[in-house]
Design a protein around this motif. Structure first.
Motif, PDB file in Angstrom:
ATOM      1  N   GLY A  95      43.387  50.440  50.534  1.00  0.00           N
ATOM      2  CA  GLY A  95      43.203  49.819  49.226  1.00  0.00           C
ATOM      3  C   GLY A  95      43.047  48.311  49.277  1.00  0.00           C
ATOM      4  O   GLY A  95      43.058  47.701  50.348  1.00  0.00           O
ATOM      5  N   CYS A  96      42.872  47.716  48.102  1.00  0.00           N
ATOM      6  CA  CYS A  96      42.704  46.265  48.013  1.00  0.00           C
ATOM      7  C   CYS A  96      43.280  45.764  46.699  1.00  0.00           C
ATOM      8  O   CYS A  96      42.967  46.300  45.643  1.00  0.00           O
ATOM      9  N   ASP A  97      44.118  44.722  46.787  1.00  0.00           N
ATOM     10  CA  ASP A  97      44.767  44.174  45.595  1.00  0.00           C
ATOM     11  C   ASP A  97      44.017  43.015  44.959  1.00  0.00           C
ATOM     12  O   ASP A  97      44.484  42.444  43.983  1.00  0.00           O
ATOM     13  N   LYS A  98      42.899  42.619  45.562  1.00  0.00           N
ATOM     14  CA  LYS A  98      42.164  41.485  44.989  1.00  0.00           C
ATOM     15  C   LYS A  98      41.343  41.963  43.801  1.00  0.00           C
ATOM     16  O   LYS A  98      41.209  43.178  43.573  1.00  0.00           O
ATOM     17  N   SER A  99      40.777  41.008  43.075  1.00  0.00           N
ATOM     18  CA  SER A  99      39.941  41.426  41.951  1.00  0.00           C
ATOM     19  C   SER A  99      38.648  40.641  41.961  1.00  0.00           C
ATOM     20  O   SER A  99      38.270  40.054  40.956  1.00  0.00           O
ATOM     21  N   CYS A 100      37.998  40.595  43.122  1.00  0.00           N
ATOM     22  CA  CYS A 100      36.691  39.937  43.215  1.00  0.00           C
ATOM     23  C   CYS A 100      35.790  40.597  42.174  1.00  0.00           C
ATOM     24  O   CYS A 100      35.725  41.829  42.106  1.00  0.00           O
ATOM     25  N   THR A 101      35.106  39.759  41.381  1.00  0.00           N
ATOM     26  CA  THR A 101      34.458  40.310  40.180  1.00  0.00           C
ATOM     27  C   THR A 101      33.235  41.164  40.475  1.00  0.00           C
ATOM     28  O   THR A 101      32.745  41.873  39.613  1.00  0.00           O
ATOM     29  N   PHE A 102      32.719  41.066  41.735  1.00  0.00           N
ATOM     30  CA  PHE A 102      31.528  41.855  42.076  1.00  0.00           C
ATOM     31  C   PHE A 102      31.879  43.193  42.701  1.00  0.00           C
ATOM     32  O   PHE A 102      31.027  44.039  42.916  1.00  0.00           O
ATOM     33  N   CYS A 103      33.147  43.412  43.049  1.00  0.00           N
ATOM     34  CA  CYS A 103      33.476  44.449  44.023  1.00  0.00           C
ATOM     35  C   CYS A 103      34.073  45.717  43.403  1.00  0.00           C
ATOM     36  O   CYS A 103      35.054  45.678  42.664  1.00  0.00           O
ATOM     37  N   ILE A 104      33.537  46.831  43.794  1.00  0.00           N
ATOM     38  CA  ILE A 104      33.976  48.126  43.273  1.00  0.00           C
ATOM     39  C   ILE A 104      35.149  48.700  44.076  1.00  0.00           C
ATOM     40  O   ILE A 104      35.838  49.631  43.636  1.00  0.00           O
ATOM     41  N   VAL A 105      35.401  48.118  45.263  1.00  0.00           N
ATOM     42  CA  VAL A 105      36.376  48.726  46.190  1.00  0.00           C
ATOM     43  C   VAL A 105      37.774  48.950  45.582  1.00  0.00           C
ATOM     44  O   VAL A 105      38.350  50.031  45.756  1.00  0.00           O
ATOM     45  N   PRO A 106      38.337  47.982  44.845  1.00  0.00           N
ATOM     46  CA  PRO A 106      39.669  48.263  44.278  1.00  0.00           C
ATOM     47  C   PRO A 106      39.675  49.486  43.352  1.00  0.00           C
ATOM     48  O   PRO A 106      40.705  50.117  43.170  1.00  0.00           O
ATOM     49  N   LYS A 107      38.501  49.808  42.792  1.00  0.00           N
ATOM     50  CA  LYS A 107      38.415  50.987  41.907  1.00  0.00           C
ATOM     51  C   LYS A 107      38.200  52.277  42.702  1.00  0.00           C
ATOM     52  O   LYS A 107      38.394  53.367  42.182  1.00  0.00           O
ATOM     53  N   GLY A 163      41.432  47.152  57.711  1.00  0.00           N
ATOM     54  CA  GLY A 163      41.998  47.057  56.367  1.00  0.00           C
ATOM     55  C   GLY A 163      41.023  46.254  55.540  1.00  0.00           C
ATOM     56  O   GLY A 163      40.214  45.497  56.078  1.00  0.00           O
ATOM     57  N   GLN A 164      41.112  46.401  54.211  1.00  0.00           N
ATOM     58  CA  GLN A 164      40.209  45.664  53.347  1.00  0.00           C
ATOM     59  C   GLN A 164      40.523  44.180  53.407  1.00  0.00           C
ATOM     60  O   GLN A 164      39.677  43.343  53.170  1.00  0.00           O
ATOM     61  N   ASN A 165      41.760  43.898  53.762  1.00  0.00           N
ATOM     62  CA  ASN A 165      42.263  42.531  53.687  1.00  0.00           C
ATOM     63  C   ASN A 165      43.349  42.357  54.732  1.00  0.00           C
ATOM     64  O   ASN A 165      44.522  42.183  54.395  1.00  0.00           O
ATOM     65  N   VAL A 166      43.007  42.446  56.005  1.00  0.00           N
ATOM     66  CA  VAL A 166      44.038  42.636  57.029  1.00  0.00           C
ATOM     67  C   VAL A 166      45.127  41.561  57.042  1.00  0.00           C
ATOM     68  O   VAL A 166      46.286  41.834  57.299  1.00  0.00           O
ATOM     69  N   PRO A 171      39.600  39.902  57.696  1.00  0.00           N
ATOM     70  CA  PRO A 171      40.564  38.964  57.128  1.00  0.00           C
ATOM     71  C   PRO A 171      39.960  38.284  55.890  1.00  0.00           C
ATOM     72  O   PRO A 171      38.741  38.267  55.735  1.00  0.00           O
ATOM     73  N   HIS A 172      40.785  37.780  55.022  1.00  0.00           N
ATOM     74  CA  HIS A 172      40.308  37.102  53.814  1.00  0.00           C
ATOM     75  C   HIS A 172      40.520  35.590  54.004  1.00  0.00           C
ATOM     76  O   HIS A 172      41.617  35.167  54.376  1.00  0.00           O
ATOM     77  N   PRO A 173      39.492  34.787  53.740  1.00  0.00           N
ATOM     78  CA  PRO A 173      39.632  33.334  53.953  1.00  0.00           C
ATOM     79  C   PRO A 173      40.837  32.743  53.208  1.00  0.00           C
ATOM     80  O   PRO A 173      41.488  31.814  53.696  1.00  0.00           O
ATOM     81  N   LYS A 189      36.015  35.044  41.546  1.00  0.00           N
ATOM     82  CA  LYS A 189      37.487  35.139  41.706  1.00  0.00           C
ATOM     83  C   LYS A 189      37.878  35.341  43.174  1.00  0.00           C
ATOM     84  O   LYS A 189      38.665  36.231  43.507  1.00  0.00           O
ATOM     85  N   ARG A 190      37.307  34.501  44.040  1.00  0.00           N
ATOM     86  CA  ARG A 190      37.613  34.636  45.463  1.00  0.00           C
ATOM     87  C   ARG A 190      38.888  33.883  45.853  1.00  0.00           C
ATOM     88  O   ARG A 190      39.426  34.114  46.925  1.00  0.00           O
ATOM     89  N   GLY A 191      39.311  32.921  45.036  1.00  0.00           N
ATOM     90  CA  GLY A 191      40.603  32.280  45.326  1.00  0.00           C
ATOM     91  C   GLY A 191      40.533  31.113  46.296  1.00  0.00           C
ATOM     92  O   GLY A 191      41.566  30.589  46.705  1.00  0.00           O
TER      93      GLY A 191
HETATM   94 FE1  SF4 Z   1      38.841  43.447  47.980  1.00  0.00          FE
HETATM   95 FE2  SF4 Z   1      36.963  42.574  49.696  1.00  0.00          FE
HETATM   96 FE3  SF4 Z   1      36.236  43.818  47.431  1.00  0.00          FE
HETATM   97 FE4  SF4 Z   1      37.278  41.339  47.282  1.00  0.00          FE
HETATM   98  S1  SF4 Z   1      35.336  41.916  48.316  1.00  0.00           S
HETATM   99  S2  SF4 Z   1      37.847  43.103  45.985  1.00  0.00           S
HETATM  100  S3  SF4 Z   1      38.740  41.380  48.966  1.00  0.00           S
HETATM  101  S4  SF4 Z   1      37.378  44.739  49.130  1.00  0.00           S
END
Ligand code: SF4
Ligand code: 5AD
Length: 432
Positions: free
Chosen positions: A148-160, A192-195, A232-234, A271-273
């Motif tokens: 899973g992934c706890d981020k909420s990047c606005t383009f990304c479907i992965v958390p869903k 991992g999505q965000n190791v 990894p996430h920057p 929302k990349r942070g």
């Molecule tokens: Fe998570 Fe990566 Fe998608 Fe951002 S781009 S929501 S970090 S899987």
């Protein structure tokens, strides 16, 4: 013995999920695998939904499988598109027997026996699930460290599609690593999505360590020689992590740092942070601590609202950083994401021009980086046989290198001198 045909699309997480499903089907149902879907009793497609195109392709492919399969064969759709479309898949392709989400792969042998089952619960907890053994490669092993992934990047479907992030307990990961090393793998690849957010949340009452701590524990495994990881996430690249990365000789000096955009304004909209400056600062720190490091990245062009000036910022980062590899994509609106509702889309032709410009520049940068490598000597770990009696492997810092040779080289380290360069693969000869 029933036969399984499995097609895997998308990222390394999906490859590992496919291995998990194969393991379950072999162990519990006696399946063996086949490369030919026409003779299969079970056809699985492990799908990706990160961009729109593969989703469209899914239905035409399903049609092809249905037409030419054995009449009694079952078809299952798994992975991220299964999670996001759920029962709609069976509505659009009624011959599909079951739908199994990316977070639910451990349930494969359950759904197999329930016609029209749809298991796509994104809160399902697989973090302590003991998967059986099946690995495509004996020389290196993918190991999941979180789901899973706890981020909420606005383009990304992965958390869903993969749900909220849960870290797998460290003792399970270390146990898995010991097991694969005992069977001959000298390299592990942590997934991992965000190791580097590892340790944020565990589901049970287990030892709480962060990614740096996990890397330290794993590197204590005697016969393990190499550790790689993605992604990894920057945002989470603190000094402690970069210093451990540089100091620890078992960690391969190859870092995937998904930039997405070089414009601080676009990064904020995504929302990349982090900012452009933070990203460049982290690259500088990384290169100072580990001068040989190769850095790869992902870039999205034409995110809604990306102006010419914003795009120029991305080009500026590319020129400053000189990435060793770039995976570049045109923005693709995805359902259930915030950016899906952004109305300031970039014109399609402008998007194509930007992508073409970026890719041409990237090729020039890569050519200039690779040419001086002729004559260098790298320690290469050989992983696979390729065409014309060549064997390919990777240097510590992730150059793909091929030499003339045969399968005795697989799983072996050799010193290789580079004799010719190409954009994706170097050619060399063994010197020791
Ligand atoms: Fe998570 Fe990566 Fe998608 Fe951002 S781009 S929501 S970090 S899987
Ligand atoms: N459009 C285009 N590219 C995307 N990615 C993720 N979501 C999208 C999207 N909606 C890219 C990102 C990510 C990589 C795996 O896929 O660059 O890092």
């Amino acid at each position: 013995m029933p036969k399984l045909f499995i097609q895997t699309l998308g990222c390394a997480m999906n490859s590992r999920d496919s291995e998990h499903m194969i393991a379950q089907l072999k162990e519990k149902e006696g399946y063996s695998t086949t490369e030919d879907f026409r003779e299969a009793d079970l056809i699985l497609i492990n799908t990706c939904s990160v961009r729109e195109r593969p989703v469209h392709k899914l239905f035409s492919e399903l049609g092809g499988f249905n037409k030419h399969k054995k009449p009694s064969a079952k078809i299952g759709v798994c992975g991220c598109t299964a999670s996001h479309l759920g029962e709609e898949i069976i509505k659009r392709a009624p011959y599909v027997n079951f739908v199994l989400g990316a977070r639910n792969v451990s349930r494969i042998t359950e759904v197999l026996h329930k016609d029209k089952a749809v298991e796509v619960d994104i809160n399902y907890d697989e973090s302590e699930f003991a998967f059986d053994d099946f690995r495509t490669s004996t020389v290196k092993a993918f190991i999941n460290i979180s789901i899973g992934c706890d981020k909420s990047c606005t383009f990304c479907i992965v958390p869903k599609t993969r749900g909220e992030e849960i870290s797998i307990p460290a003792d399970l990961i270390v146990g898995e690593a010991r097991k694969v090393v005992a069977t001959g793998a000298k390299e592990i690849f942590l997934l991992g999505q965000n190791v580097n957010n590892y340790g944020r949340r565990f589901s049970g009452d287990v030892e709480k360590i962060n990614f740096t701590g996990l890397l330290r524990q794993l590197s204590e495994i005697g016969d393990l020689e190499r550790i790689r990881f993605t992604s990894p996430h920057p945002f989470h690249m603190d000094d402690e992590f970069i210093e451990e990365f540089a100091r620890n000789p078992k960690i391969c000096k190859s870092m995937h740092m998904p930039l997405q955009s070089g414009s601080t304004k676009v990064l904020k909209d995504m929302k990349r942070g982090y900012t452009k400056e933070w990203f460049i600062n982290r690259v500088e720190k990384l290169r100072k601590e580990a001068p040989d490091v190769s850095i790869s990245t992902d870039i999205i062009v034409a995110f809604p609202g990306e102006s010419d000036e914003d795009f120029a910022e991305t080009i500026d980062v590319m020129k400053k950083v000189k990435f060793d590899q770039i995976f570049s994509f045109k923005y693709s609106p995805r359902p259930h994401t915030e950016a899906e509702h952004f109305t300031n889309e970039v014109d399609g032709e402008v998007a194509s021009d930007r992508l073409a410009y970026l890719q041409t520049l990237n090729n020039e940068i890569i050519d200039a980086l690779k040419l001086p490598l002729i004559g260098n000597i790298y320690r290469v770990y050989f992983e696979e046989l390729i065409r014309d009696n060549y064997v390919s492997g990777r240097s510590d810092n992730n150059h793909v290198v091929k030499v003339k040779g045969s399968e005795e080289l697989l799983g072996e380290f050799r010193e290789v001198k580079i004799t010719a360069t190409g954009r994706t693969i170097l050619t060399g000869e063994i010197v020791a």
